[in-house]
Design a protein around this motif. Structure first.
Motif, PDB file in Angstrom:
ATOM      1  N   ASN A 108      40.543   6.941 -32.341  1.00  0.00           N
ATOM      2  CA  ASN A 108      39.984   5.736 -31.828  1.00  0.00           C
ATOM      3  C   ASN A 108      39.089   5.918 -30.735  1.00  0.00           C
ATOM      4  N   SER A 109      39.229   7.200 -29.970  1.00  0.00           N
ATOM      5  CA  SER A 109      38.465   7.204 -28.716  1.00  0.00           C
ATOM      6  C   SER A 109      38.127   8.753 -28.462  1.00  0.00           C
ATOM      7  N   GLY A 110      37.218   9.127 -27.532  1.00  0.00           N
ATOM      8  CA  GLY A 110      37.033  10.353 -26.989  1.00  0.00           C
ATOM      9  C   GLY A 110      38.484  10.999 -26.600  1.00  0.00           C
ATOM     10  N   ALA A 111      39.022  10.469 -25.828  1.00  0.00           N
ATOM     11  CA  ALA A 111      40.229  11.169 -25.193  1.00  0.00           C
ATOM     12  C   ALA A 111      41.133  11.441 -26.151  1.00  0.00           C
ATOM     13  N   GLU A 112      41.179  10.463 -27.256  1.00  0.00           N
ATOM     14  CA  GLU A 112      42.174  11.030 -28.050  1.00  0.00           C
ATOM     15  C   GLU A 112      41.886  11.871 -29.119  1.00  0.00           C
ATOM     16  N   ALA A 113      40.656  11.983 -29.338  1.00  0.00           N
ATOM     17  CA  ALA A 113      40.190  13.262 -30.109  1.00  0.00           C
ATOM     18  C   ALA A 113      40.454  14.531 -29.305  1.00  0.00           C
ATOM     19  N   ASN A 114      40.109  14.514 -28.029  1.00  0.00           N
ATOM     20  CA  ASN A 114      40.623  15.632 -27.257  1.00  0.00           C
ATOM     21  C   ASN A 114      42.213  16.057 -27.308  1.00  0.00           C
ATOM     22  N   GLU A 115      42.879  15.145 -27.020  1.00  0.00           N
ATOM     23  CA  GLU A 115      44.313  15.076 -27.266  1.00  0.00           C
ATOM     24  C   GLU A 115      44.691  15.660 -28.515  1.00  0.00           C
ATOM     25  N   GLY A 142      33.784  19.144 -15.873  1.00  0.00           N
ATOM     26  CA  GLY A 142      33.938  18.821 -16.979  1.00  0.00           C
ATOM     27  C   GLY A 142      34.653  17.523 -17.022  1.00  0.00           C
ATOM     28  N   PHE A 143      34.428  16.670 -18.280  1.00  0.00           N
ATOM     29  CA  PHE A 143      35.132  15.290 -18.295  1.00  0.00           C
ATOM     30  C   PHE A 143      35.589  15.321 -19.692  1.00  0.00           C
ATOM     31  N   HIS A 144      36.859  15.157 -20.117  1.00  0.00           N
ATOM     32  CA  HIS A 144      37.397  14.821 -21.312  1.00  0.00           C
ATOM     33  C   HIS A 144      38.097  13.806 -21.747  1.00  0.00           C
ATOM     34  N   GLY A 145      38.227  12.809 -20.728  1.00  0.00           N
ATOM     35  CA  GLY A 145      38.815  11.454 -20.869  1.00  0.00           C
ATOM     36  C   GLY A 145      40.132  11.187 -19.973  1.00  0.00           C
ATOM     37  N   ARG A 146      40.776  10.258 -20.156  1.00  0.00           N
ATOM     38  CA  ARG A 146      41.646   9.695 -19.131  1.00  0.00           C
ATOM     39  C   ARG A 146      43.137   9.706 -19.405  1.00  0.00           C
ATOM     40  N   ILE A 194      35.363  22.589 -23.559  1.00  0.00           N
ATOM     41  CA  ILE A 194      34.135  22.761 -22.737  1.00  0.00           C
ATOM     42  C   ILE A 194      32.852  21.666 -23.458  1.00  0.00           C
ATOM     43  N   GLU A 195      32.111  21.175 -22.882  1.00  0.00           N
ATOM     44  CA  GLU A 195      31.267  20.284 -22.994  1.00  0.00           C
ATOM     45  C   GLU A 195      29.920  21.185 -23.092  1.00  0.00           C
ATOM     46  N   PRO A 196      29.111  20.985 -24.327  1.00  0.00           N
ATOM     47  CA  PRO A 196      27.990  22.084 -24.012  1.00  0.00           C
ATOM     48  C   PRO A 196      26.833  21.547 -22.984  1.00  0.00           C
ATOM     49  N   SER A 227      34.838  22.403 -28.588  1.00  0.00           N
ATOM     50  CA  SER A 227      33.661  21.958 -27.988  1.00  0.00           C
ATOM     51  C   SER A 227      33.643  20.492 -28.204  1.00  0.00           C
ATOM     52  N   ASP A 228      33.730  19.788 -26.783  1.00  0.00           N
ATOM     53  CA  ASP A 228      33.823  18.299 -26.798  1.00  0.00           C
ATOM     54  C   ASP A 228      32.539  17.786 -26.763  1.00  0.00           C
ATOM     55  N   GLU A 229      32.117  17.291 -28.015  1.00  0.00           N
ATOM     56  CA  GLU A 229      30.812  16.867 -28.101  1.00  0.00           C
ATOM     57  C   GLU A 229      30.848  15.184 -28.221  1.00  0.00           C
ATOM     58  N   VAL A 230      31.913  14.709 -27.819  1.00  0.00           N
ATOM     59  CA  VAL A 230      32.067  13.227 -27.575  1.00  0.00           C
ATOM     60  C   VAL A 230      30.568  12.585 -27.085  1.00  0.00           C
ATOM     61  N   GLN A 231      30.142  13.123 -26.110  1.00  0.00           N
ATOM     62  CA  GLN A 231      28.707  12.420 -25.430  1.00  0.00           C
ATOM     63  C   GLN A 231      27.646  13.206 -26.146  1.00  0.00           C
ATOM     64  N   THR A 232      27.627  14.417 -26.338  1.00  0.00           N
ATOM     65  CA  THR A 232      26.443  15.229 -26.597  1.00  0.00           C
ATOM     66  C   THR A 232      26.101  15.202 -28.137  1.00  0.00           C
ATOM     67  N   ALA A 256      32.867  11.203 -30.832  1.00  0.00           N
ATOM     68  CA  ALA A 256      33.554  10.047 -30.689  1.00  0.00           C
ATOM     69  C   ALA A 256      32.067   8.757 -30.402  1.00  0.00           C
ATOM     70  N   LYS A 257      31.688   8.649 -29.238  1.00  0.00           N
ATOM     71  CA  LYS A 257      30.754   7.593 -28.864  1.00  0.00           C
ATOM     72  C   LYS A 257      29.976   6.755 -29.852  1.00  0.00           C
ATOM     73  N   PRO A 258      29.017   7.449 -30.388  1.00  0.00           N
ATOM     74  CA  PRO A 258      27.875   7.059 -31.235  1.00  0.00           C
ATOM     75  C   PRO A 258      28.610   6.772 -32.985  1.00  0.00           C
TER      76      PRO A 258
HETATM   77  N1  PLP Z   1      34.705  13.472 -23.482  1.00  0.00           N
HETATM   78  C1  PLP Z   1      33.367  13.413 -23.069  1.00  0.00           C
HETATM   79  C2  PLP Z   1      32.354  14.538 -23.080  1.00  0.00           C
HETATM   80  C3  PLP Z   1      33.159  11.914 -22.673  1.00  0.00           C
HETATM   81  O1  PLP Z   1      31.907  11.672 -22.238  1.00  0.00           O
HETATM   82  C4  PLP Z   1      33.968  10.883 -22.684  1.00  0.00           C
HETATM   83  C5  PLP Z   1      33.692   9.578 -22.186  1.00  0.00           C
HETATM   84  O2  PLP Z   1      32.931   9.389 -21.283  1.00  0.00           O
HETATM   85  C6  PLP Z   1      35.191  11.260 -23.178  1.00  0.00           C
HETATM   86  C7  PLP Z   1      35.703  12.458 -23.651  1.00  0.00           C
HETATM   87  C8  PLP Z   1      36.260  10.121 -23.284  1.00  0.00           C
HETATM   88  O3  PLP Z   1      35.995   9.254 -24.374  1.00  0.00           O
HETATM   89  P1  PLP Z   1      36.839   7.852 -24.220  1.00  0.00           P
HETATM   90  O4  PLP Z   1      36.397   7.052 -23.275  1.00  0.00           O
HETATM   91  O5  PLP Z   1      36.314   7.356 -25.646  1.00  0.00           O
HETATM   92  O6  PLP Z   1      38.128   8.081 -24.342  1.00  0.00           O
END
Ligand code: PLP
Length: 417
Positions: A108-115, A142-146, A194-196, A227-232, A256-258
């Motif tokens: 359901n979310s980017g963080a959940e995908a990374n978890e 790097g940012f992977h969620g909260r 890692i995010e690209p 590879s965290d491609e949630v944003q890229t 995730a996002k789009p």
């Molecule tokens: N990973 C990346 C690269 C992100 O940019 C984000 C959100 O900005 C996330 C993970 C977390 O996604 P979400 O806010 O859907 O949990």
């Protein structure tokens, strides 16, 4: 923000701020607030609304699916979910034959995908090498969620420190530092994430040499590369996966996002060697991959993965890049344009143009009818809907530099005092 479409102290957690602009609807790349004021959106709800607003095609798909079936649980499957997963595992993979994706875990979310990816990596390391091979490596900025796991591999101390202790043995290494990687990456590591291109951390790009070292060290020690491609991902940087653009050869990709055009849906692309280890009970999520979100995502996938659409993103991204570069020249301030495709950043090379200044530009832009974002400490971020047209790109750049010029003049006057 003083006008009537602003809500003060809304009944929402204060983490979102005490004053929020309230939007009513949108069309194409424009948003309209509850007072009827229009804004050119170069943020896309933080890189989410790739296809823009007012999409009756997506609304119809969602409505039709809702009439048929909204939810069945993951004890069953639905045609839209299967159709989307098949499209995704059939996509061209960065790194060619290295990994072959066999399944898609929907969440359901980017963080959940990374978890999920982190759990899969732990399972893989445990099965291949036994206990004690559970460390995670991630990188500065790097940012992977909260959520707690994703936060453990997210660098920003302001996000982490109020919530510790986080997952032990999660290491943040300096980004693009091959020596630090060589010193730490061994068989005790379960995964590197890692995010690209660092979406929230300043649009820093993985260097070719670093990608090469990371690929080979991960393979040498049988460590999974996430590879965290949630944003890229999904076209934002001009390709379905930005990993390939920077030379990363990931074992797992998170998206995730789009993915579902603004509806909440995330995905983990699962390689065969991980899928082989998964047993019922290992992981699940109630709403993940429901028929409504996946039906919409399937249509979004078709549009975004069209090579002609991706080529247009690259062309429009270059237009935006050149307008940002010429805008900098026109105001006579040294700076840097970052990013790829339609994920672009602008940073001015002067300590005075700091985060506070960035926030002032963003607020002034909003008051002038332009939505933009910040990334890292002091970088302005533009991530417009991928359907934005050339005139709108030029309009956005013009408004932005008008504001920067005004604020720069004010700064110049202050300096002279
Ligand atoms: N990973 C990346 C690269 C992100 O940019 C984000 C959100 O900005 C996330 C993970 C977390 O996604 P979400 O806010 O859907 O949990």
């Amino acid at each position: 923000m003083t006008h009537e479409s602003v809500v003060s102290r809304p009944p929402l957690p204060r983490q979102y701020g005490d004053e929020l602009l309230v939007f009513d609807h949108g069309e194409g790349s424009r948003l309209v607030d509850t007072a009827g004021r229009s804004y050119l959106d170069m943020g896309s709800g933080i890189a989410v609304n790739a296809l823009g607003y007012g999409r009756s095609d997506l609304a119809e798909i969602a409505a039709n699916q809702m009439r048929k079936l909204i939810h069945v649980s993951n004890l069953f499957a639905t045609p839209p979910q299967l159709e989307l997963a098949n499209k995704m595992i059939g996509a061209a993979i960065p790194g060619g034959s290295h990994a072959s994706f066999e399944a898609v875990h929907f969440g359901n979310s980017g963080a959940e995908a990374n978890e999920t990816a982190m759990k899969y990596a732990r399972l893989y390391a445990l099965n291949r090498r036994g206990r004690g091979h559970h460390r995670f490596i991630a990188f500065s900025n790097g940012f992977h969620g909260r959520t707690m796991g994703a936060l453990s591999v997210t660098a920003n101390p302001a996000y982490r420190e109020p919530f510790g202790p986080l997952i032990p043995d999660s290491l943040i290494l300096p980004f693009n530092d091959i020596q630090a990687l060589e010193d730490q990456l061994d068989e005790t590591v379960a995964a590197v994430i890692i995010e690209p291109i660092q979406g929230e951390g300043g649009l820093n790009i993985v260097s070719g040499a670093f990608a090469k070292a990371l690929n080979s060290l991960c393979r040498k020690h049988d460590v999974l590369l996430i590879s965290d491609e949630v944003q890229t991902g999904m076209g934002r940087c001009g390709a379905m996966f930005a990993s390939g653009l920077v030379g990363l050869e990931p074992d797992i990709i998170t998206l995730a996002k789009p993915l579902a055009g603004g509806l909440p849906l995330s995905a983990v692309l699962v390689p065969a060697n991980v899928n082989a280890l998964l047993k019922p009970g290992h992981h699940a999520t109630t709403f993940g991959g429901g028929p409504v979100t996946t039906a919409v995502a399937s249509a979004v996938w078709d549009i975004l993965s069209d090579p002609a659409f991706l080529a247009e993103i690259r062309r429009k991204g270059e237009l935006l890049e050149s307008l940002l570069a010429s805008g900098l020249e026109s105001i006579g301030v040294a700076g840097e344009v970052r990013g790829a495709g339609l994920l672009r950043g602008l940073r001015l090379n002067d300590a005075c143009y700091d985060g506070v200044w960035c926030s002032a530009v963003i607020a002034a832009a909003r008051d002038s009818g332009l939505i933009i974002l910040k990334t890292g400490a002091d970088v302005l971020r533009l991530a417009p809907p991928l359907v934005i047209n050339d005139d709108e790109i030029a309009e956005g750049a013009a408004i932005l530099f008008d504001i920067i010029k005004k604020l720069t003049n004010i700064k110049g006057q202050n300096n002279e005092k």
